[in-house]
Design an enzyme around this catalytic site. Sequence first.
Site, PDB file in Angstrom:
ATOM      1  N   THR A   1       4.896  54.087 -58.559  1.00  0.00           N
ATOM      2  CA  THR A   1       5.003  52.768 -57.946  1.00  0.00           C
ATOM      3  C   THR A   1       5.548  52.891 -56.528  1.00  0.00           C
ATOM      4  O   THR A   1       5.678  54.005 -55.988  1.00  0.00           O
ATOM      5  CB  THR A   1       5.835  51.819 -58.850  1.00  0.00           C
ATOM      6  OG1 THR A   1       5.754  50.504 -58.313  1.00  0.00           O
ATOM      7  CG2 THR A   1       7.296  52.238 -58.961  1.00  0.00           C
TER       8      THR A   1
ATOM      9  N   LYS B   1       2.701  55.351 -53.812  1.00  0.00           N
ATOM     10  CA  LYS B   1       1.318  55.319 -54.323  1.00  0.00           C
ATOM     11  C   LYS B   1       0.330  56.045 -53.400  1.00  0.00           C
ATOM     12  O   LYS B   1      -0.703  56.526 -53.849  1.00  0.00           O
ATOM     13  CB  LYS B   1       0.861  53.871 -54.508  1.00  0.00           C
ATOM     14  CG  LYS B   1       1.464  53.195 -55.712  1.00  0.00           C
ATOM     15  CD  LYS B   1       0.837  51.830 -55.900  1.00  0.00           C
ATOM     16  CE  LYS B   1       1.479  51.065 -57.016  1.00  0.00           C
ATOM     17  NZ  LYS B   1       0.852  49.772 -57.258  1.00  0.00           N
TER      18      LYS B   1
ATOM     19  N   ALA C   1      -1.947  46.661 -52.582  1.00  0.00           N
ATOM     20  CA  ALA C   1      -2.556  45.727 -53.549  1.00  0.00           C
ATOM     21  C   ALA C   1      -3.788  45.069 -52.928  1.00  0.00           C
ATOM     22  O   ALA C   1      -4.844  44.961 -53.561  1.00  0.00           O
ATOM     23  CB  ALA C   1      -1.532  44.683 -53.978  1.00  0.00           C
TER      24      ALA C   1
ATOM     25  N   LYS D   1      -3.772  46.584 -39.826  1.00  0.00           N
ATOM     26  CA  LYS D   1      -3.825  47.041 -41.233  1.00  0.00           C
ATOM     27  C   LYS D   1      -5.001  46.384 -41.951  1.00  0.00           C
ATOM     28  O   LYS D   1      -5.664  47.010 -42.784  1.00  0.00           O
ATOM     29  CB  LYS D   1      -2.519  46.700 -41.950  1.00  0.00           C
ATOM     30  CG  LYS D   1      -1.365  47.567 -41.511  1.00  0.00           C
ATOM     31  CD  LYS D   1      -0.318  47.591 -42.622  1.00  0.00           C
ATOM     32  CE  LYS D   1       1.059  47.886 -42.100  1.00  0.00           C
ATOM     33  NZ  LYS D   1       2.109  47.462 -43.015  1.00  0.00           N
TER      34      LYS D   1
HETATM   35  P1  NDP Z   1       2.757  46.838 -49.364  1.00  0.00           P
HETATM   36  O1  NDP Z   1       4.127  47.103 -48.881  1.00  0.00           O
HETATM   37  O2  NDP Z   1       1.736  47.900 -49.330  1.00  0.00           O
HETATM   38  O3  NDP Z   1       2.155  45.570 -48.522  1.00  0.00           O
HETATM   39  C1  NDP Z   1       2.932  44.422 -48.329  1.00  0.00           C
HETATM   40  C2  NDP Z   1       2.090  43.344 -47.652  1.00  0.00           C
HETATM   41  O4  NDP Z   1       2.899  42.161 -47.543  1.00  0.00           O
HETATM   42  C3  NDP Z   1       1.647  43.676 -46.235  1.00  0.00           C
HETATM   43  O5  NDP Z   1       0.400  43.054 -46.002  1.00  0.00           O
HETATM   44  C4  NDP Z   1       2.748  43.037 -45.369  1.00  0.00           C
HETATM   45  O6  NDP Z   1       2.313  42.659 -44.087  1.00  0.00           O
HETATM   46  C5  NDP Z   1       3.000  41.767 -46.163  1.00  0.00           C
HETATM   47  N1  NDP Z   1       4.348  41.236 -45.931  1.00  0.00           N
HETATM   48  C6  NDP Z   1       5.500  41.654 -46.503  1.00  0.00           C
HETATM   49  N2  NDP Z   1       6.540  40.927 -46.032  1.00  0.00           N
HETATM   50  C7  NDP Z   1       6.028  40.035 -45.140  1.00  0.00           C
HETATM   51  C8  NDP Z   1       6.576  39.015 -44.337  1.00  0.00           C
HETATM   52  N3  NDP Z   1       7.882  38.736 -44.358  1.00  0.00           N
HETATM   53  N4  NDP Z   1       5.753  38.284 -43.559  1.00  0.00           N
HETATM   54  C9  NDP Z   1       4.419  38.541 -43.537  1.00  0.00           C
HETATM   55  N5  NDP Z   1       3.828  39.508 -44.275  1.00  0.00           N
HETATM   56  C10 NDP Z   1       4.616  40.247 -45.067  1.00  0.00           C
HETATM   57  O7  NDP Z   1       2.923  46.257 -50.845  1.00  0.00           O
HETATM   58  P2  NDP Z   1       1.879  46.248 -52.057  1.00  0.00           P
HETATM   59  O8  NDP Z   1       0.537  45.894 -51.536  1.00  0.00           O
HETATM   60  O9  NDP Z   1       2.053  47.476 -52.853  1.00  0.00           O
HETATM   61  O10 NDP Z   1       2.468  45.053 -52.947  1.00  0.00           O
HETATM   62  C11 NDP Z   1       2.364  43.718 -52.513  1.00  0.00           C
HETATM   63  C12 NDP Z   1       2.809  42.806 -53.652  1.00  0.00           C
HETATM   64  O11 NDP Z   1       1.947  43.018 -54.768  1.00  0.00           O
HETATM   65  C13 NDP Z   1       4.227  43.095 -54.153  1.00  0.00           C
HETATM   66  O12 NDP Z   1       4.845  41.873 -54.417  1.00  0.00           O
HETATM   67  C14 NDP Z   1       3.995  43.856 -55.437  1.00  0.00           C
HETATM   68  O13 NDP Z   1       5.051  43.680 -56.367  1.00  0.00           O
HETATM   69  C15 NDP Z   1       2.721  43.201 -55.935  1.00  0.00           C
HETATM   70  N6  NDP Z   1       1.938  44.046 -56.843  1.00  0.00           N
HETATM   71  C16 NDP Z   1       1.634  43.534 -58.061  1.00  0.00           C
HETATM   72  C17 NDP Z   1       0.892  44.267 -58.952  1.00  0.00           C
HETATM   73  C18 NDP Z   1       0.595  43.699 -60.294  1.00  0.00           C
HETATM   74  O14 NDP Z   1       0.173  44.459 -61.175  1.00  0.00           O
HETATM   75  N7  NDP Z   1       0.761  42.406 -60.503  1.00  0.00           N
HETATM   76  C19 NDP Z   1       0.399  45.615 -58.620  1.00  0.00           C
HETATM   77  C20 NDP Z   1       0.727  46.044 -57.273  1.00  0.00           C
HETATM   78  C21 NDP Z   1       1.483  45.282 -56.432  1.00  0.00           C
HETATM   79  P3  NDP Z   1       2.300  43.742 -42.860  1.00  0.00           P
HETATM   80  O15 NDP Z   1       1.068  44.583 -43.099  1.00  0.00           O
HETATM   81  O16 NDP Z   1       2.224  42.916 -41.645  1.00  0.00           O
HETATM   82  O17 NDP Z   1       3.565  44.532 -42.985  1.00  0.00           O
END
Ligand code: NDP
Length: 294
Positions: A71, A75, A140, A165
Amino acid sequence: MHIDNRISGKTKIICLIGNPVEHSISPILHNTISRFMDIDLAYVTFKVEKNDLETAVKGLKALNIQGFNITVPYKKEIIKYLDENSKNALLMGAVNTVKYMDGRFYGYNTDADGFLRSFREETGESLMGRKIAIIGAGGAARAIAAKAAMEDAKEICIINRTLSKAQEIAEVVNNNIKKTVSCFCTEDANSLDVLDESEIIINATSIGMYPETEFSPVGSFKGFKKEQIVYDVIYNPGKTKFLADAEKAGCTIINGLGMLFYQAVYAYEIWTGIKLPEDILKNMYISIKEQINI
Ligand code: NDP
């Protein structure tokens, strides 16, 4: 006093590595599957520090582990420590499941299949021919965008704070799966039109996740329409502000618990080679929804 014979010398171990791992409900999911199926497997978690990933992977191999999950935040990084990765995992740029076989580690991504299965189960609909907005461009979002393109979605628009991204995902999906992805920066006024015109809106960011539950990835967007299906990958809380706002507008809403459950099911099937029976899965999912307190 009863002796505890649930774990014996023959019990196979599966684990989760990541950081943090304490909050994970994966042990509950996998140990419940093992209990239901009467399979002698135990699932535990290990918090691994940043510089210890390679050592941890070598250690797991030395211990002949049956398999493991990965996790946040490893990943992507894990890919280089595995002997072979599936084509889909490479396209998605992330591995969440590893199987150990004949001295080699094989990497897979079951998040995207988990998403698709939960979407289908909860809506009875498919992604084919649909216009989809994905908010976020992390792991995700990339897995979901790739899967939606494989499922022949009509248009996929990625909206993210960091445009580069989103562009990276668009390039991978358009060049390798289907030319169907466009992207916008969250700040761009056009992103509101995209939300307005999409049939399916998916939050794939962490915005709104516990404990910062007062935030929504679409801010105060008021344009949800009741025909829209609104999906949040977040499962804690079970109803984010994003989903609550969509529900007020009459939309069909789905949280990320189903995605989590089905990615676990697919991982379990990879590790054991056993196809889990549909009726057992349905009952298990109902029990998990009722009993997991989030
Ligand atoms: P990453 O860290 O790879 O990506 C996070 C994303 O959220 C990026 O697009 C980032 O934008 C954006 N983001 C985060 N904070 C902010 C903010 N304050 N303002 C604007 N954009 C923001 O995380 P993951 O893709 O791995 O996970 C994302 C979510 O999905 C999490 O909540 C995780 O728990 C959930 N998840 C759920 C799963 C399930 O089975 N239900 C499986 C995998 C993940 P930027 O690119 O600009 O930084």
